[in-house]
Design a protein around this motif. Structure first.
Motif, PDB file in Angstrom:
ATOM      1  N   THR A   7      -2.007  -2.044  -9.668  1.00  0.00           N
ATOM      2  CA  THR A   7      -1.136  -3.210  -9.746  1.00  0.00           C
ATOM      3  C   THR A   7      -0.950  -3.830  -8.364  1.00  0.00           C
ATOM      4  O   THR A   7      -0.321  -4.876  -8.248  1.00  0.00           O
ATOM      5  CB  THR A   7       0.238  -2.823 -10.327  1.00  0.00           C
ATOM      6  OG1 THR A   7       0.802  -1.785  -9.528  1.00  0.00           O
ATOM      7  CG2 THR A   7       0.104  -2.341 -11.763  1.00  0.00           C
ATOM      8  N   LEU A   8      -1.489  -3.189  -7.341  1.00  0.00           N
ATOM      9  CA  LEU A   8      -1.411  -3.690  -5.963  1.00  0.00           C
ATOM     10  C   LEU A   8      -2.660  -4.499  -5.628  1.00  0.00           C
ATOM     11  O   LEU A   8      -3.738  -4.253  -6.177  1.00  0.00           O
ATOM     12  CB  LEU A   8      -1.307  -2.529  -4.971  1.00  0.00           C
ATOM     13  CG  LEU A   8      -0.128  -1.575  -5.112  1.00  0.00           C
ATOM     14  CD1 LEU A   8      -0.245  -0.448  -4.095  1.00  0.00           C
ATOM     15  CD2 LEU A   8       1.190  -2.313  -4.961  1.00  0.00           C
ATOM     16  N   GLY A   9      -2.520  -5.423  -4.700  1.00  0.00           N
ATOM     17  CA  GLY A   9      -3.687  -6.117  -4.178  1.00  0.00           C
ATOM     18  C   GLY A   9      -4.547  -5.157  -3.372  1.00  0.00           C
ATOM     19  O   GLY A   9      -4.109  -4.055  -3.003  1.00  0.00           O
ATOM     20  N   ALA A  11      -5.648  -5.045  -0.217  1.00  0.00           N
ATOM     21  CA  ALA A  11      -5.168  -4.626   1.108  1.00  0.00           C
ATOM     22  C   ALA A  11      -3.974  -3.678   0.981  1.00  0.00           C
ATOM     23  O   ALA A  11      -3.901  -2.661   1.682  1.00  0.00           O
ATOM     24  CB  ALA A  11      -4.791  -5.835   1.951  1.00  0.00           C
ATOM     25  N   ALA A  12      -3.055  -3.995   0.083  1.00  0.00           N
ATOM     26  CA  ALA A  12      -1.888  -3.135  -0.127  1.00  0.00           C
ATOM     27  C   ALA A  12      -2.308  -1.781  -0.692  1.00  0.00           C
ATOM     28  O   ALA A  12      -1.777  -0.739  -0.290  1.00  0.00           O
ATOM     29  CB  ALA A  12      -0.886  -3.815  -1.060  1.00  0.00           C
ATOM     30  N   GLN A  13      -3.265  -1.789  -1.598  1.00  0.00           N
ATOM     31  CA  GLN A  13      -3.756  -0.538  -2.166  1.00  0.00           C
ATOM     32  C   GLN A  13      -4.412   0.326  -1.089  1.00  0.00           C
ATOM     33  O   GLN A  13      -4.182   1.532  -1.034  1.00  0.00           O
ATOM     34  CB  GLN A  13      -4.763  -0.812  -3.284  1.00  0.00           C
ATOM     35  CG  GLN A  13      -5.285   0.462  -3.936  1.00  0.00           C
ATOM     36  CD  GLN A  13      -6.460   0.204  -4.866  1.00  0.00           C
ATOM     37  OE1 GLN A  13      -7.294  -0.671  -4.596  1.00  0.00           O
ATOM     38  NE2 GLN A  13      -6.516   0.953  -5.952  1.00  0.00           N
ATOM     39  N   LYS A  14      -5.186  -0.292  -0.209  1.00  0.00           N
ATOM     40  CA  LYS A  14      -5.857   0.459   0.857  1.00  0.00           C
ATOM     41  C   LYS A  14      -4.828   1.071   1.810  1.00  0.00           C
ATOM     42  O   LYS A  14      -4.895   2.267   2.122  1.00  0.00           O
ATOM     43  CB  LYS A  14      -6.811  -0.459   1.625  1.00  0.00           C
ATOM     44  CG  LYS A  14      -7.596   0.238   2.729  1.00  0.00           C
ATOM     45  CD  LYS A  14      -8.567  -0.732   3.395  1.00  0.00           C
ATOM     46  CE  LYS A  14      -9.505  -0.086   4.374  1.00  0.00           C
ATOM     47  NZ  LYS A  14      -8.896   0.601   5.479  1.00  0.00           N
ATOM     48  N   THR A  15      -3.880   0.277   2.266  1.00  0.00           N
ATOM     49  CA  THR A  15      -2.842   0.760   3.188  1.00  0.00           C
ATOM     50  C   THR A  15      -2.038   1.890   2.544  1.00  0.00           C
ATOM     51  O   THR A  15      -1.807   2.936   3.161  1.00  0.00           O
ATOM     52  CB  THR A  15      -1.891  -0.397   3.572  1.00  0.00           C
ATOM     53  OG1 THR A  15      -2.651  -1.389   4.271  1.00  0.00           O
ATOM     54  CG2 THR A  15      -0.747   0.084   4.448  1.00  0.00           C
ATOM     55  N   THR A  16      -1.625   1.672   1.325  1.00  0.00           N
ATOM     56  CA  THR A  16      -0.804   2.657   0.622  1.00  0.00           C
ATOM     57  C   THR A  16      -1.608   3.907   0.311  1.00  0.00           C
ATOM     58  O   THR A  16      -1.110   5.032   0.470  1.00  0.00           O
ATOM     59  CB  THR A  16      -0.218   2.043  -0.664  1.00  0.00           C
ATOM     60  OG1 THR A  16       0.498   0.853  -0.314  1.00  0.00           O
ATOM     61  CG2 THR A  16       0.706   3.015  -1.369  1.00  0.00           C
ATOM     62  N   GLY A  17      -2.839   3.729  -0.104  1.00  0.00           N
ATOM     63  CA  GLY A  17      -3.696   4.883  -0.402  1.00  0.00           C
ATOM     64  C   GLY A  17      -3.924   5.765   0.812  1.00  0.00           C
ATOM     65  O   GLY A  17      -3.886   6.990   0.719  1.00  0.00           O
ATOM     66  N   GLU A  18      -4.133   5.144   1.970  1.00  0.00           N
ATOM     67  CA  GLU A  18      -4.317   5.913   3.206  1.00  0.00           C
ATOM     68  C   GLU A  18      -3.037   6.670   3.567  1.00  0.00           C
ATOM     69  O   GLU A  18      -3.091   7.825   3.997  1.00  0.00           O
ATOM     70  CB  GLU A  18      -4.748   4.994   4.344  1.00  0.00           C
ATOM     71  CG  GLU A  18      -6.164   4.493   4.201  1.00  0.00           C
ATOM     72  CD  GLU A  18      -6.549   3.415   5.216  1.00  0.00           C
ATOM     73  OE1 GLU A  18      -5.707   3.040   6.065  1.00  0.00           O
ATOM     74  OE2 GLU A  18      -7.703   2.945   5.147  1.00  0.00           O
ATOM     75  N   ALA A  73      -1.645   6.641  -9.698  1.00  0.00           N
ATOM     76  CA  ALA A  73      -0.974   5.531 -10.381  1.00  0.00           C
ATOM     77  C   ALA A  73      -1.343   4.174  -9.778  1.00  0.00           C
ATOM     78  O   ALA A  73      -1.311   3.158 -10.484  1.00  0.00           O
ATOM     79  CB  ALA A  73       0.545   5.719 -10.332  1.00  0.00           C
ATOM     80  N   ILE A  74      -1.709   4.147  -8.489  1.00  0.00           N
ATOM     81  CA  ILE A  74      -2.110   2.878  -7.868  1.00  0.00           C
ATOM     82  C   ILE A  74      -3.634   2.767  -7.762  1.00  0.00           C
ATOM     83  O   ILE A  74      -4.151   1.897  -7.059  1.00  0.00           O
ATOM     84  CB  ILE A  74      -1.442   2.655  -6.498  1.00  0.00           C
ATOM     85  CG1 ILE A  74      -1.903   3.684  -5.467  1.00  0.00           C
ATOM     86  CG2 ILE A  74       0.070   2.606  -6.636  1.00  0.00           C
ATOM     87  CD1 ILE A  74      -1.640   3.284  -4.033  1.00  0.00           C
ATOM     88  N   GLY A  75      -4.359   3.648  -8.452  1.00  0.00           N
ATOM     89  CA  GLY A  75      -5.810   3.551  -8.509  1.00  0.00           C
ATOM     90  C   GLY A  75      -6.548   4.181  -7.351  1.00  0.00           C
ATOM     91  O   GLY A  75      -7.697   3.832  -7.074  1.00  0.00           O
ATOM     92  N   GLU A 128       5.845  -3.319   3.406  1.00  0.00           N
ATOM     93  CA  GLU A 128       5.405  -4.524   2.699  1.00  0.00           C
ATOM     94  C   GLU A 128       4.321  -4.212   1.688  1.00  0.00           C
ATOM     95  O   GLU A 128       4.262  -4.846   0.634  1.00  0.00           O
ATOM     96  CB  GLU A 128       4.909  -5.564   3.705  1.00  0.00           C
ATOM     97  CG  GLU A 128       6.027  -6.169   4.525  1.00  0.00           C
ATOM     98  CD  GLU A 128       5.542  -7.291   5.420  1.00  0.00           C
ATOM     99  OE1 GLU A 128       4.562  -7.975   5.064  1.00  0.00           O
ATOM    100  OE2 GLU A 128       6.166  -7.481   6.477  1.00  0.00           O
ATOM    101  N   ALA A 129       3.475  -3.266   1.990  1.00  0.00           N
ATOM    102  CA  ALA A 129       2.341  -2.964   1.108  1.00  0.00           C
ATOM    103  C   ALA A 129       2.788  -2.440  -0.256  1.00  0.00           C
ATOM    104  O   ALA A 129       2.243  -2.843  -1.290  1.00  0.00           O
ATOM    105  CB  ALA A 129       1.415  -1.952   1.777  1.00  0.00           C
ATOM    106  N   ASP A 130       3.775  -1.542  -0.264  1.00  0.00           N
ATOM    107  CA  ASP A 130       4.220  -0.963  -1.534  1.00  0.00           C
ATOM    108  C   ASP A 130       5.596  -0.328  -1.375  1.00  0.00           C
ATOM    109  O   ASP A 130       5.706   0.856  -1.031  1.00  0.00           O
ATOM    110  CB  ASP A 130       3.212   0.075  -2.039  1.00  0.00           C
ATOM    111  CG  ASP A 130       3.596   0.648  -3.393  1.00  0.00           C
ATOM    112  OD1 ASP A 130       4.358  -0.002  -4.142  1.00  0.00           O
ATOM    113  OD2 ASP A 130       3.138   1.759  -3.706  1.00  0.00           O
TER     114      ASP A 130
END
Length: 155
Positions: A7-9, A11-18, A73-75, A128-130
């Motif tokens: 459900t994240l864009g 860039a947000a998914q990458k930042t949050t995933g890391e 949950a965020i892929g 901001e990312a999540d």
């Protein structure tokens, strides 16, 4: 092959995933370091510290699962494999063999302080990312700081 759509864009998914992956490595290794100390502690305060280490291990294991499930949950696929932990951990490892209770307390206090610093960086990175993941990190950091306090006053 099934995939979870985030459900994240991107860039947000990458930042949050890391941030989640780094947190997972910290928590899994904290649980291992805690158990290593738990099994090998000696000294006058053995029982108290031995039992307190189990609290830290339980906390780390519980939150590792929560962090990994948030990643899915965020892929993002969490990676808790031993090789990944060995390659990416920043936690100083304990010496092999018996460790006196004062050295265990000092080591765990230091490890917790280092992990807390990295979690505070993750809190900023996910602001901001999540915000959902940020909230998870805020709650977890409060628990880690409580454990840090309880160990640090035993010096």
């Amino acid at each position: 092959m099934a995939m979870v759509k985030s459900t994240l864009g991107d860039a947000a998914q990458k930042t949050t995933g890391e941030a989640l992956q780094g947190a997972l490595v910290d928590l899994l290794d904290l649980s291992l370091v805690g158990k290593q100390a738990h099994w090998n502690i000696t000294g006058r305060h053995f029982k108290q510290v031995h039992e307190h280490l189990d609290e830290v291990v339980d906390l780390a294991r519980q939150y590792a699962d929560t962090v990994a499930e948030r990643a899915v949950a965020i892929g993002v696929n969490p990676d808790g494999r031993v090789r990944t932990l060995a390659d990416r951990t920043a936690i100083p490892q304990l010496d092999a063999g018996y460790i006196t209770d004062d050295k265990v307390v000092a080591a765990i206090t230091d490890v917790l302080a280092q992990i807390i610093q990295r979690f505070r960086e993750r809190i900023e990175a996910t602001e901001e990312a999540d915000p959902v993941t940020q909230d998870l990190f805020i709650g977890l950091t409060a628990e880690l700081e409580k454990q840090h306090w309880m160990f640090s006053v035993q010096h």
